[in-house]
Write a protein that holds these residues in place. Structure first.
Motif, PDB file in Angstrom:
ATOM      1  N   GLY A 171       0.734  -1.342   0.066  1.00  0.00           N
ATOM      2  CA  GLY A 171       0.015  -0.046   0.007  1.00  0.00           C
ATOM      3  C   GLY A 171       0.861   1.047   0.202  1.00  0.00           C
ATOM      4  N   LEU A 172       2.100   1.150  -0.176  1.00  0.00           N
ATOM      5  CA  LEU A 172       2.978   2.437  -0.203  1.00  0.00           C
ATOM      6  C   LEU A 172       2.741   3.004  -1.454  1.00  0.00           C
ATOM      7  N   PRO A 173       2.724   4.368  -1.663  1.00  0.00           N
ATOM      8  CA  PRO A 173       2.645   5.081  -2.988  1.00  0.00           C
ATOM      9  C   PRO A 173       3.645   4.465  -4.057  1.00  0.00           C
ATOM     10  N   ALA A 174       3.174   4.743  -5.076  1.00  0.00           N
ATOM     11  CA  ALA A 174       4.100   4.158  -6.245  1.00  0.00           C
ATOM     12  C   ALA A 174       5.347   5.151  -6.441  1.00  0.00           C
ATOM     13  N   PRO A 175       6.529   4.474  -7.015  1.00  0.00           N
ATOM     14  CA  PRO A 175       7.564   5.469  -7.163  1.00  0.00           C
ATOM     15  C   PRO A 175       7.269   6.835  -7.946  1.00  0.00           C
ATOM     16  N   SER A 176       7.838   7.669  -7.630  1.00  0.00           N
ATOM     17  CA  SER A 176       7.692   9.202  -8.187  1.00  0.00           C
ATOM     18  C   SER A 176       8.211   8.906  -9.864  1.00  0.00           C
ATOM     19  N   PRO A 177       7.764   9.996 -10.602  1.00  0.00           N
ATOM     20  CA  PRO A 177       8.330  10.144 -11.932  1.00  0.00           C
ATOM     21  C   PRO A 177       9.880  10.001 -11.917  1.00  0.00           C
ATOM     22  N   LEU A 178      10.431  10.844 -10.716  1.00  0.00           N
ATOM     23  CA  LEU A 178      11.776  11.264 -11.034  1.00  0.00           C
ATOM     24  C   LEU A 178      12.407   9.882 -10.526  1.00  0.00           C
ATOM     25  N   GLU A 179      11.962   9.215  -9.477  1.00  0.00           N
ATOM     26  CA  GLU A 179      12.628   7.990  -9.171  1.00  0.00           C
ATOM     27  C   GLU A 179      12.584   7.147 -10.352  1.00  0.00           C
ATOM     28  N   ARG A 180      11.444   6.896 -11.088  1.00  0.00           N
ATOM     29  CA  ARG A 180      11.511   5.862 -12.300  1.00  0.00           C
ATOM     30  C   ARG A 180      12.427   6.430 -13.452  1.00  0.00           C
ATOM     31  N   ARG A 181      12.537   7.894 -13.588  1.00  0.00           N
ATOM     32  CA  ARG A 181      13.533   8.249 -14.603  1.00  0.00           C
ATOM     33  C   ARG A 181      15.081   7.931 -14.220  1.00  0.00           C
ATOM     34  N   LEU A 182      15.345   8.090 -12.867  1.00  0.00           N
ATOM     35  CA  LEU A 182      16.723   7.984 -12.152  1.00  0.00           C
ATOM     36  C   LEU A 182      16.893   6.314 -12.280  1.00  0.00           C
ATOM     37  N   GLN A 183      15.824   5.469 -11.916  1.00  0.00           N
ATOM     38  CA  GLN A 183      15.919   4.075 -12.056  1.00  0.00           C
ATOM     39  C   GLN A 183      16.528   3.488 -13.593  1.00  0.00           C
ATOM     40  N   GLN A 184      15.783   4.331 -14.492  1.00  0.00           N
ATOM     41  CA  GLN A 184      16.314   3.948 -15.895  1.00  0.00           C
ATOM     42  C   GLN A 184      17.528   4.419 -16.244  1.00  0.00           C
ATOM     43  N   LEU A 185      17.876   5.425 -15.669  1.00  0.00           N
ATOM     44  CA  LEU A 185      19.505   6.012 -15.896  1.00  0.00           C
ATOM     45  C   LEU A 185      20.412   5.305 -15.222  1.00  0.00           C
ATOM     46  N   TYR A 186      20.049   4.492 -14.078  1.00  0.00           N
ATOM     47  CA  TYR A 186      20.922   3.918 -13.263  1.00  0.00           C
ATOM     48  C   TYR A 186      22.080   3.289 -13.959  1.00  0.00           C
ATOM     49  N   VAL A 187      21.579   2.269 -14.607  1.00  0.00           N
ATOM     50  CA  VAL A 187      22.581   1.334 -15.533  1.00  0.00           C
ATOM     51  C   VAL A 187      23.573   2.016 -16.447  1.00  0.00           C
ATOM     52  N   PRO A 188      23.043   2.950 -17.396  1.00  0.00           N
ATOM     53  CA  PRO A 188      23.907   3.353 -18.195  1.00  0.00           C
ATOM     54  C   PRO A 188      24.892   4.352 -17.684  1.00  0.00           C
ATOM     55  N   LEU A 189      24.327   5.095 -16.662  1.00  0.00           N
ATOM     56  CA  LEU A 189      25.233   6.288 -16.092  1.00  0.00           C
ATOM     57  C   LEU A 189      26.370   5.642 -15.329  1.00  0.00           C
ATOM     58  N   LEU A 190      25.909   4.812 -14.350  1.00  0.00           N
ATOM     59  CA  LEU A 190      27.003   4.086 -13.523  1.00  0.00           C
ATOM     60  C   LEU A 190      27.689   3.212 -14.333  1.00  0.00           C
ATOM     61  N   LEU A 191      27.559   2.718 -15.427  1.00  0.00           N
ATOM     62  CA  LEU A 191      28.319   2.113 -16.113  1.00  0.00           C
ATOM     63  C   LEU A 191      29.235   2.725 -16.731  1.00  0.00           C
ATOM     64  N   SER A 192      28.918   3.687 -17.190  1.00  0.00           N
ATOM     65  CA  SER A 192      29.901   4.781 -18.083  1.00  0.00           C
ATOM     66  C   SER A 192      30.773   5.168 -16.993  1.00  0.00           C
ATOM     67  N   VAL A 193      30.313   5.756 -15.813  1.00  0.00           N
ATOM     68  CA  VAL A 193      31.172   6.231 -14.693  1.00  0.00           C
ATOM     69  C   VAL A 193      32.208   5.230 -14.412  1.00  0.00           C
ATOM     70  N   LEU A 194      31.954   4.012 -13.858  1.00  0.00           N
ATOM     71  CA  LEU A 194      32.765   3.194 -13.184  1.00  0.00           C
ATOM     72  C   LEU A 194      33.675   2.523 -14.294  1.00  0.00           C
ATOM     73  N   LEU A 195      33.289   2.335 -15.702  1.00  0.00           N
ATOM     74  CA  LEU A 195      34.188   1.802 -16.537  1.00  0.00           C
ATOM     75  C   LEU A 195      35.379   2.799 -16.884  1.00  0.00           C
ATOM     76  N   THR A 196      34.854   4.098 -17.039  1.00  0.00           N
ATOM     77  CA  THR A 196      35.626   5.372 -17.108  1.00  0.00           C
ATOM     78  C   THR A 196      36.869   5.100 -16.048  1.00  0.00           C
ATOM     79  N   ARG A 197      36.371   4.962 -14.668  1.00  0.00           N
ATOM     80  CA  ARG A 197      37.209   4.866 -13.822  1.00  0.00           C
ATOM     81  C   ARG A 197      38.213   3.876 -13.775  1.00  0.00           C
ATOM     82  N   ILE A 198      37.883   2.766 -13.913  1.00  0.00           N
ATOM     83  CA  ILE A 198      38.709   1.639 -13.848  1.00  0.00           C
ATOM     84  C   ILE A 198      39.527   1.496 -15.226  1.00  0.00           C
TER      85      ILE A 198
END
Length: 394
Positions: A171-198
């Motif tokens: 019964g908790l509220p659905a994720p906000s539109p911002l959380e959904r956008r950040l969720q979609q961005l998580y893999v491409p953004l963090l993958l790019s940042v981490l691979l650049t680092r290592i």
């Protein structure tokens, strides 16, 4: 585990305890464990403890001894906590519950074709180990760090979605539109940042410091690039926690899991030798718990594996890869750096080369198969997998 679509509530779940009404302006957490308190906490606490041991080695041991300790901790995350050994559990799941394999049209054919293709890749790696040892090791490092990191981050996103689903059922509220956008961005953004680092940023500010994983490219970006990457990471997670907490009521275990994601990825940026303990350790333990849950018989199943035999069957299925890890980690050159658990000594014997290449093929086949069986945007797959996870409509 590949990215899942954000959780959609399947109906409120009755709670055994009544929550006190929220006070305006206050923040209230619900104890909505995804698996169980013990399992949810173990996924975070055990890798973190192993990472703290690596950090302690840096603080209190001589540099050479500390490096050996880091390698041992990384080996433990790979082989005991399961980052390298869990890959066979996908195929154990296929054998026990065929509905996972047949949840979508042509899925068995696609997975079979992909697995055979990965065997060909393993064969190609076997022959490159004879043609040019350095090229072989560099190719393995790139393939398994790129695809392995994508796979790890995708599983983060998947667990994040399951926490959202668990909250929706309560019964908790659905994720906000911002959380959904950040969720979609998580893999491409963090993958790019981490691979650049290592791969491209100097490991430290020391003169002539190499990249954390130098596969012949040298240092492309100076160490001063690191604050920029950390800034991207910081802004992302500040926005994320603001989006998750602004409603005033949140799932405590979900917030804790997101903190674990932030910690593991942040460590991989600031101190890769520590992050490459926590990230693989989390990933392997997550897959252990997911597999154990999915292997359980559900109502209407004709059980092929009793509940008491699930963990023994998982352990037995992983023993061959564990044995390979022991050979490479302790009988040859010692544990290797990063997500690559294979040392240069892999080239010691033709039979060992062949077994190692076969192990590589199984890992890649696991990546390929997971990309199909966790496509939650396909209704039939979503229905089957949520039932297997015990999170379907009740």
């Amino acid at each position: 585990m590949t990215p899942m679509s954000p959780g959609v509530a399947t109906g409120p779940e009755p709670e055994h305890e009544q929550d006190a009404p929220a006070v305006p302006g206050s923040l209230r957490f619900r104890r909505l464990w995804l698996f169980s308190p013990g399992a949810d906490l173990a996924i975070l606490v055990i890798p973190l403890a192993l990472t703290l041991a690596a950090a302690g080695a840096s603080a209190f041991m001589a540099p050479l001894a500390a490096d050996g300790a880091h390698r041992l901790m990384a080996w433990t995350a790979q082989n005991i906590l399961g980052n390298a050994t869990h890959v066979v559990l996908t195929f154990l799941l296929f054998g026990v519950h065929r509905d996972v394999l047949t949840a979508a049209p042509n899925q068995p054919r696609n997975i079979l074709a992909g697995s055979l293709a990965m065997l060909l890749v393993g064969a190609a790696l076997f022959f490159t180990s004879y043609a040019d040892r350095a090229v072989h090791l560099f190719a393995v490092a790139v393939i398994f760090n790129v695809f392995g990191m994508h796979h790890t981050l995708s599983q983060h996103r998947g667990l994040w979605s399951l926490h959202g689903l668990r909250g929706g059922q309560a019964g908790l509220p659905a994720p906000s539109p911002l959380e959904r956008r950040l969720q979609q961005l998580y893999v491409p953004l963090l993958l790019s940042v981490l691979l650049t680092r290592i791969f491209f940023v100097a490991e430290s500010a020391a003169p002539n410091a190499p990249a954390y994983l130098d596969v012949g490219q040298g240092v492309v970006l100076p160490w001063q690039t690191l604050p920029v990457l950390i800034g991207i990471w910081l802004v992302y997670f500040l926005l994320l926690f603001r989006a998750v907490l602004r409603s005033g009521t949140a799932s405590g275990p979900k917030v804790l899991y997101l903190l674990g994601m932030a910690t593991a990825t942040g460590l991989a940026l600031v101190a890769p030798s520590w992050g490459y303990v926590m990230l693989p350790g989390m990933h392997g333990l997550e897959y252990y718990v997911l597999s154990a849950r999915m292997l359980e018989p559900r109502e209407g199943d004709a059980p092929r594996l009793g509940r008491k035999l699930i963990w023994p069957a998982m352990v037995v299925s992983m023993l061959p890869l564990l044995a390979l890890g022991v050979v490479h980690g302790f009988l040859l050159d010692g544990p290797a750096r990063g997500s690559l658990s294979i040392s240069g000594g892999a080239q010691a014997h033709p039979l060992l080369r062949g077994l190692t290449s076969l192990g590589f093929a199984v890992v890649l086949a696991h990546y390929f198969a997971d990309a199909f069986i966790f496509r939650f945007r396909i209704p039939s797959i979503r229905q089957v997998m949520l039932r297997r996870l015990g999170l379907g409509a009740r």
